[in-house]
Scaffold this motif. Structure first.
Motif, PDB file in Angstrom:
ATOM      1  N   GLY A  18      44.870  26.170  22.642  1.00 34.71           N
ATOM      2  CA  GLY A  18      45.027  26.017  24.088  1.00 34.71           C
ATOM      3  C   GLY A  18      45.060  24.531  24.367  1.00 34.71           C
TER       4      GLY A  18
ATOM      5  N   ARG B  76      40.314  33.305  30.171  1.00 35.60           N
ATOM      6  CA  ARG B  76      39.674  32.297  29.317  1.00 35.60           C
ATOM      7  C   ARG B  76      38.624  32.899  28.381  1.00 35.60           C
ATOM      8  N   THR B  77      38.911  34.086  27.906  1.00 37.56           N
ATOM      9  CA  THR B  77      38.034  34.714  26.913  1.00 37.56           C
ATOM     10  C   THR B  77      38.857  35.164  25.717  1.00 37.56           C
TER      11      THR B  77
ATOM     12  N   SER C 173      33.531  33.315  25.546  1.00 37.82           N
ATOM     13  CA  SER C 173      33.973  32.903  26.881  1.00 37.82           C
ATOM     14  C   SER C 173      33.602  31.452  27.186  1.00 37.82           C
TER      15      SER C 173
ATOM     16  N   PHE D  86      35.777  28.878  26.685  1.00 37.21           N
ATOM     17  CA  PHE D  86      37.011  28.083  26.705  1.00 37.21           C
ATOM     18  C   PHE D  86      37.184  27.397  28.064  1.00 37.21           C
ATOM     19  N   HIS D  87      37.745  26.193  28.011  1.00 30.87           N
ATOM     20  CA  HIS D  87      37.992  25.436  29.242  1.00 30.87           C
ATOM     21  C   HIS D  87      39.372  25.731  29.822  1.00 30.87           C
ATOM     22  N   SER D  88      40.213  26.384  29.025  1.00 30.50           N
ATOM     23  CA  SER D  88      41.556  26.742  29.497  1.00 30.50           C
ATOM     24  C   SER D  88      42.003  28.005  28.775  1.00 30.50           C
ATOM     25  N   THR D  89      43.135  28.549  29.192  1.00 27.62           N
ATOM     26  CA  THR D  89      43.660  29.769  28.580  1.00 27.62           C
ATOM     27  C   THR D  89      44.050  29.534  27.122  1.00 27.62           C
TER      28      THR D  89
END
Length: 442
Positions: free
Chosen positions: A135, A96-97, A113, A115-118
């Motif tokens: 995403g 998730r970065t 970094s 993000f809540h998801s990939t």
């Protein structure tokens, strides 16, 4: 017995007779991205990015910063006229970065970094000097990695692919839906942007696997069950489409031996590429050349490989390269079939001679057109055997050769054997001349 075409040892059209094996990765290598004329990056499930010299195969940098597999990669060159052009790459990971790397120094420029998801896909909009991450949300970032704006949570499945469209728009594949977003500059005079959802296209029956922009007027999508749709890039209307091409009840004239299995993997449109005239589709084990003006498939190889074709590209000399889960890389040449009178090609994929459900009159017109239009075929001219597992994708470097990456953890550089032999002879000649060992006898 395999129905895949085979060729003998004499591969006249295949220049790639030498290979350099590049080792370093510890897991599946899924991505290759070109940095400039002689450098490229590789990345995959080990979370490491390698930078390579495409001429020599030298490893330039080994980039560590992600803790999980790489899920997307994109080049991001600076366009600031006041400074020297910088070559950067963006990498997204299952950790998730997203990291921005400097290709000249191999250093990490910045890391995001939040993000809540990939992040599954990355797209750079050079004209606007921003980049997008897809995403569970669509996020818009500037060069300094400031988040300019983002959409609300879309779905758990998230955006799987993005393609740039004219008028500051992008098309995002979200499951079976195609969502059109427009980037709008803020009214307050700041550098801010807003991202607006302007249309949802729900014409596909299954997940969209591939997107390609042909030009400023057309883009094309392909789905898991073999649907191909041609879209108007300006008003997002459907220009042409075809579904259920493997179904013999829809196409009764399809011969039994070439009927495709109804397994989704057999009909998935895994990858699309194009030039101004044609779309080239990797569908199941086959490759298809669809002419946009004629609105029909002009050539195909239904079993180009023993397993699914994962990547396809057109070369400048009327050739195609395809790679497959079976570990092979193949070169094809698009040739015109010399025949009098014209011989009809078997229908079956995208309804070759009548795009969509045509009426009788249209069929008659199509038959008349067949008599006046050339028929093409794809001939196998090169077979590159070097990988022991699925070849994920490749990059074409012109005279420097071809780079391929695979599930066998390897990157291979394929070289023109004759050219490399000439270069070695020239180098040896120059070295002998410099050392004074070259004596000319008359």
């Amino acid at each position: 017995k395999s129905s895949v075409q085979t060729i003998g040892e004499e591969q006249i059209q295949n220049p790639y007779t030498e290979l350099l094996v590049l080792k370093g990765h510890q897991d599946i290598v899924r991505f290759l991205v070109q940095i400039d004329d002689c450098r490229f990056a590789s990345a995959g499930d080990d979370g490491i990015i390698f930078l390579w010299n495409a001429q020599t195969g030298e490893k330039l940098f080994e980039l560590h910063g992600h803790t999980h597999k790489i899920t997307a990669i994109a080049p991001f060159s600076s366009s600031d006229a006041s400074e020297e052009k910088k070559h950067l790459i963006l990498t997204a990971s299952a950790d998730r970065t997203v990291i921005v790397w400097d290709c000249s120094s191999g250093r990490q420029v910045q890391k995001v970094s939040c993000f809540h998801s990939t992040v599954k896909c990355l797209t750079v909009l050079q004209r606007l000097d921003v980049w997008l991450s897809g995403g569970s949300d669509l996020c818009v970032w500037n060069r300094k990695l400031d988040l300019l704006c983002k959409t609300s949570h879309l779905t758990d499945a998230g955006i799987s692919a993005l393609v740039e469209l004219p008028k500051n728009c992008v098309a995002a594949a979200v499951g079976r839906e195609l969502i059109i977003f427009r980037l709008v500059a803020s009214n307050d005079g700041s550098e801010g942007w807003n991202v607006l959802e302007v249309k949802r296209l729900v014409d596909h029956q299954d997940n969209i696997l591939s997107l390609v922009s042909v030009n400023d007027l057309i883009f094309v999508t392909g789905s898991h069950v073999g649907e191909l749709i041609v879209w108007d890039a300006l008003d997002w209307t459907k220009q042409a489409s075809e579904c259920n091409f493997w179904d013999s009840s829809v196409h009764p004239d399809v011969q039994p031996e070439i009927k495709l299995s109804q397994s989704p993997n057999e009909t998935s449109v895994q990858h699309l590429t194009s030039d101004e005239e044609c779309v080239f589709a990797a569908v199941g084990k086959g490759i298809y050349v669809y002419n946009l003006q004629m609105k029909r498939v002009i050539a195909c190889q239904r079993t180009a490989h023993d397993s699914s074709v994962l990547h396809i590209e057109r070369l400048p000399n009327r050739q195609l390269i395809s790679c497959s889960e079976d570990g092979s890389v193949r070169i094809w040449e698009l040739r015109e079939k010399q025949q009098l009178p014209a011989e009809p090609v078997p229908t079956g994929f995208f309804n070759m001679w009548g795009f969509g459900r045509a009426n009788k009159q249209a069929n008659q017109a199509a038959k008349k057109m067949q008599e006046n239009t050339p028929v093409y075929f794809l001939e196998l001219v090169g077979d590159l055997i070097g990988h022991s597992s699925a070849v994920q994708m490749f990059l074409y470097f012109g005279e420097l050769g071809l780079a391929t990456c695979s599930a066998d953890h390897l990157v291979i550089l394929w070289k023109d054997g004759e050219r490399e032999s000439r270069l070695r002879s020239l180098t040896l000649f120059q070295k002998l001349a410099q050392n004074g060992d070259l004596q000319l006898k008359f």
